[in-house]
Design an enzyme around this catalytic site. Sequence first.
Site, PDB file in Angstrom:
ATOM      1  CE  LYS A 208      -3.913   2.122   2.612  1.00 53.04           C
ATOM      2  NZ  LYS A 208      -4.460   2.787   3.773  1.00 53.04           N
ATOM      3  N   GLY A 269      -4.805  -2.126   4.753  1.00 55.03           N
ATOM      4  CA  GLY A 269      -4.144  -2.969   4.548  1.00 55.03           C
ATOM      5  C   GLY A 269      -4.970  -4.315   4.407  1.00 55.03           C
ATOM      6  CG  HIS A 386      -4.802 -36.236  16.345  1.00 54.21           C
ATOM      7  ND1 HIS A 386      -4.665 -36.899  16.839  1.00 54.21           N
ATOM      8  CD2 HIS A 386      -5.615 -36.653  15.459  1.00 54.21           C
ATOM      9  CE1 HIS A 386      -5.661 -38.414  16.424  1.00 54.21           C
ATOM     10  NE2 HIS A 386      -6.530 -36.963  15.584  1.00 54.21           N
TER      11      HIS A 386
HETATM   12  O1  F6P Z   1       2.983  -2.477   9.783  1.00 57.75           O
HETATM   13  C1  F6P Z   1       1.758  -3.072   9.549  1.00 57.75           C
HETATM   14  C2  F6P Z   1       1.542  -2.644   8.355  1.00 57.75           C
HETATM   15  O2  F6P Z   1       0.805  -1.532   7.964  1.00 57.75           O
HETATM   16  C3  F6P Z   1      -0.355  -2.915   7.978  1.00 57.75           C
HETATM   17  O3  F6P Z   1      -1.471  -3.133   8.702  1.00 57.75           O
HETATM   18  C4  F6P Z   1       0.139  -3.721   6.967  1.00 57.75           C
HETATM   19  O4  F6P Z   1      -0.875  -4.077   6.234  1.00 57.75           O
HETATM   20  C5  F6P Z   1       1.383  -3.714   6.630  1.00 57.75           C
HETATM   21  O5  F6P Z   1       2.652  -2.994   7.047  1.00 57.75           O
HETATM   22  C6  F6P Z   1       1.953  -3.882   4.988  1.00 57.75           C
HETATM   23  O6  F6P Z   1       1.928  -2.386   4.421  1.00 57.75           O
HETATM   24  P1  F6P Z   1       2.261  -2.539   2.812  1.00 57.75           P
HETATM   25  O7  F6P Z   1       0.984  -2.867   2.071  1.00 57.75           O
HETATM   26  O8  F6P Z   1       2.063  -0.816   2.941  1.00 57.75           O
HETATM   27  O9  F6P Z   1       3.461  -3.094   2.258  1.00 57.75           O
END
Ligand code: F6P
Length: 545
Positions: A208, A269, A386
């Site tokens: 993201k 995310g 198990h």
């Molecule tokens: O560190 C946590 C986080 O911010 C999550 O919330 C997110 O899914 C992950 O890191 C990855 O973030 P990005 O997609 O920006 O690499």
Amino acid sequence: MSKVALTELPAWQALKQHHEAIASLHLRDLFDQDAERGARFALDALGIYFDYSKHRITSETIDLLLQLAEQSELRARIAAMFAGEKINITENRAVLHTALRAPRDATILVDGENVVPGVHEVLDRMADFCERVRSGAWTGFSGKPIRAVVNIGIGGSDLGPVMAYEALKFYSQRDLQCRFVSNVDGTDFVEATHDLDPAETLFIIASKTFTTQETMTNAQSARRWFLANGGNEDAIAKHFVAVSTNAGEVAKFGIDTANMFGFWDWVGGRYSMESAIGLSTMLAIGSDNFRAMLAGFHAMDEHFRTTPFAQNLPVLMGLLGLWYADFFGAETVAVLPYDQYLRRFPAYLQQLTMESNGKYITLDGARVNYQTGAIFWGEPGTNGQHSFYQLIHQGTKLIPCDFIAFAQTLNPLGDHHDLLMSNVFAQTEALAFGKTQAAVEAEGTPAWLAPHRVFEGNRPTTTLLADKLTPAMLGKLVALYEHMVFTQSVVWQIDAFDQWGVELGKVLAKRVAAALNGDGDLSGYDSSSAALIARYRELRTHKNP
Ligand code: F6P
């Protein structure tokens, strides 16, 4: 905004008293007293039979929990989320993963702009790209079609895609394999790529922010691996695509933004597996199946948005979780899918639930004086039986469990499925009703051994029984848990959509990384950390270039 503290709400107070009155009731008695209990506490919605009768509840419990939801203004908060209000207050963002699965003709406004056309534009671009890769029309630098997709991402940019790939493998194109690299541990990358041909490999850099240390490090290694094994700079565009909200960083990395699939800051995310972050999923199962999955998500969204709380699956699930966390002191929830394809589902849920509701500060900035998010964990049945089920049956901890099962298997094989399902029903029966001392003794068990063979029972479970694991059903299940998390966060008065708790470790790791490479002074560190860093410097044999 200032709200009445949760523990001051009349329903909370009533629940406290009610808990004292019914905590010692046994499920054996509750079932004995009411021959209709199994049907009374069960719902049938969206193809999911939701049995919550094996919970330590009475009708009054449910009434009070529903009152708690009302007094927490859950209905208004649901409406606010769906309307695109900025309910993620600490980041001043709308929370609109529901827009990702809205139909083409829907209108959802963020800052006055309808976001739905943009969602579908990206979906259409993804579908076109996936069709070209899946059909072999998209070729690599040597003219060969793509046969391996490596998704590089972490957290929400990994767990959803891995889970969905595993869950929907039955529907996938088998000559196109997907692999996932998340850990900054080089082993993850090396093992994922050691037998791949770069000429047939497509990397998806999924992030993201496009600044996450682990992902960027793995992405650089992927580029080096590609160039060192026959690829060249001109061919990068054929072998690297990006999924991100950050076009600037994508371009800086060297990926053509024509090969970038975007999403928006109103998608968290851990709520992003059905956005472009699901590109690997769509490559695996095709766009029709992907859209069927989105339709499943949307069906659950509508159910959550419109169904009265007493028949609302996510609301009931959320309230039941809260009942155990806050009144019985239960700390964990076990998620037990009786379907091998869902083996990564508990891991996926860990981020969804724990990153969302692992908060001790309320929306008003106060410290909570009650329990919030539970620890979620689990493994597919029957394997868990198990290993750790012993503790659920006879341990000292109360562990509510979600059993997830399907009436039809995707892989009929002899009587495997009946045996699998018999374990689902037997386990929830054993957990609820146990085995009494009298029953154990009647079997002729010596007195000294009898206590070890007694099962107290009264262990609560929910059973979710659906017909078959399909893309649509997966969408419904994920949305069910998403909205369960939201329901709980509203009652707990916390922000389910930020994750400030992950920041400190990231900042400190940067500082430590700089210290590892030198022989500089460690006096700024505490004595434990300084000794560990010094020992690491001494023992490491490989120096970074
Ligand atoms: O560190 C946590 C986080 O911010 C999550 O919330 C997110 O899914 C992950 O890191 C990855 O973030 P990005 O997609 O920006 O690499």
